[in-house]
Design a protein around this motif. Structure first.
Motif, PDB file in Angstrom:
ATOM      1  N   HIS A 285       2.326   5.163  -4.986  1.00  0.00           N
ATOM      2  CA  HIS A 285       2.240   3.762  -4.606  1.00  0.00           C
ATOM      3  C   HIS A 285       1.239   3.533  -3.478  1.00  0.00           C
ATOM      4  O   HIS A 285       1.100   4.346  -2.581  1.00  0.00           O
TER       5      HIS A 285
ATOM      6  N   ASN B 137      11.985   1.842  -1.613  1.00  0.00           N
ATOM      7  CA  ASN B 137      11.864   2.238  -3.016  1.00  0.00           C
ATOM      8  C   ASN B 137      11.433   1.058  -3.881  1.00  0.00           C
ATOM      9  O   ASN B 137      10.624   1.208  -4.807  1.00  0.00           O
TER      10      ASN B 137
ATOM     11  N   LYS C 288       8.020   1.170  -6.085  1.00  0.00           N
ATOM     12  CA  LYS C 288       8.096   1.109  -7.546  1.00  0.00           C
ATOM     13  C   LYS C 288       7.388  -0.120  -8.089  1.00  0.00           C
ATOM     14  O   LYS C 288       6.712  -0.061  -9.132  1.00  0.00           O
TER      15      LYS C 288
ATOM     16  N   MET D 149       3.699   0.486  -8.128  1.00  0.00           N
ATOM     17  CA  MET D 149       3.327   1.403  -9.201  1.00  0.00           C
ATOM     18  C   MET D 149       3.271   0.686 -10.544  1.00  0.00           C
ATOM     19  O   MET D 149       2.321   0.876 -11.327  1.00  0.00           O
ATOM     20  N   PHE D 150       4.259  -0.168 -10.826  1.00  0.00           N
ATOM     21  CA  PHE D 150       4.260  -0.922 -12.066  1.00  0.00           C
ATOM     22  C   PHE D 150       3.082  -1.887 -12.129  1.00  0.00           C
ATOM     23  O   PHE D 150       2.428  -2.022 -13.174  1.00  0.00           O
TER      24      PHE D 150
END
Length: 224
Positions: free
Chosen positions: A83, A211, A215, A218-219
């Motif tokens: 990330h 987190n 995440k 990253m998506f």
């Protein structure tokens, strides 16, 4: 049959002159945040003004007054590949987590706001020593051997010791213990590198906020 001759473009380099990395803007050559770095820093500072607990407020200020550390934070990636793996990524991630902390406090007022905001600011600050930010992103020797979680926890103690020397009063040990615990447990489980598991509500909250932002980034990068 006519033969089609393929032509390959060539670049002829006649001379090279090395330039120090601190003399150029690496964002012109490497992945970088799309947000204004100085604007992000100013917003982060403004949010952290809400920290009211005197020891925590002094500790946050002590980190912010470390101009070398702040400069590194503005340029550091948040990761090598995962990330926010780009210049300014660490500051972007830190701001996002701190913003999320502000919103979560609206729903869970029983949380210690000062502790959550301070830990949102400091949880990944050790990445300034864990990762390089020159012509490539990679782990430093210190990052490989010690890691950003432990580095940040050590820095908290060092800054607290400096404050104690300056004020002539001991820095509250409980405050250090709580803040270090949140930093040491923010990856959530041992398998992800946390020496400790979250044992207080603020630690659990920060783990999920950290987190969540990681995440979602990253998506976003996979989709766009």
């Amino acid at each position: 049959r006519n033969k089609v001759q393929k032509r390959t473009a060539r670049i002829i380099i006649e001379a090279l002159q090395p330039i120090a990395t601190d003399k150029v803007d690496l964002a012109d050559f490497m992945p970088a945040t799309t947000h204004d770095v100085e604007a992000m820093w100013a917003e982060l500072v403004e949010i952290l003004r809400e920290v009211r607990n005197p020891p925590l407020r002094r500790l946050v200020k002590k980190f912010m007054e470390d101009h070398v550390l702040v400069a590194a934070m503005k340029k550091s990636p948040a990761a090598v590949e995962m990330h926010q793996a780009y210049i300014g990524g660490l500051l972007e991630h830190t701001l996002h987590v701190t913003r999320l902390a502000v919103r979560v406090l609206e729903f869970y007022p029983q949380l210690n706001a000062d502790l959550l905001l301070a830990s949102a600011f400091l949880h990944d600050i050790g990445k300034t020593a864990e990762l390089t930010r020159d012509l490539t992103f990679r782990y430093t020797d210190r990052g490989q051997l010690v890691g950003h979680i432990t580095i940040a926890a050590v820095w908290v103690q060092q800054k607290a010791d400096l404050i104690a020397e300056e004020t002539g009063e001991p820095f509250p040990q409980k405050t250090i213990d709580l803040l270090q615990h949140i930093i040491l447990s923010h990856h959530g489980i041992h398998e992800y590198g946390s020496p400790k598991l979250p044992a207080i509500p603020e630690a659990m909250a920060l783990h999920f906020l950290d987190n969540l932002d990681a995440k979602m980034n990253m998506f976003e990068r996979l989709i766009t």
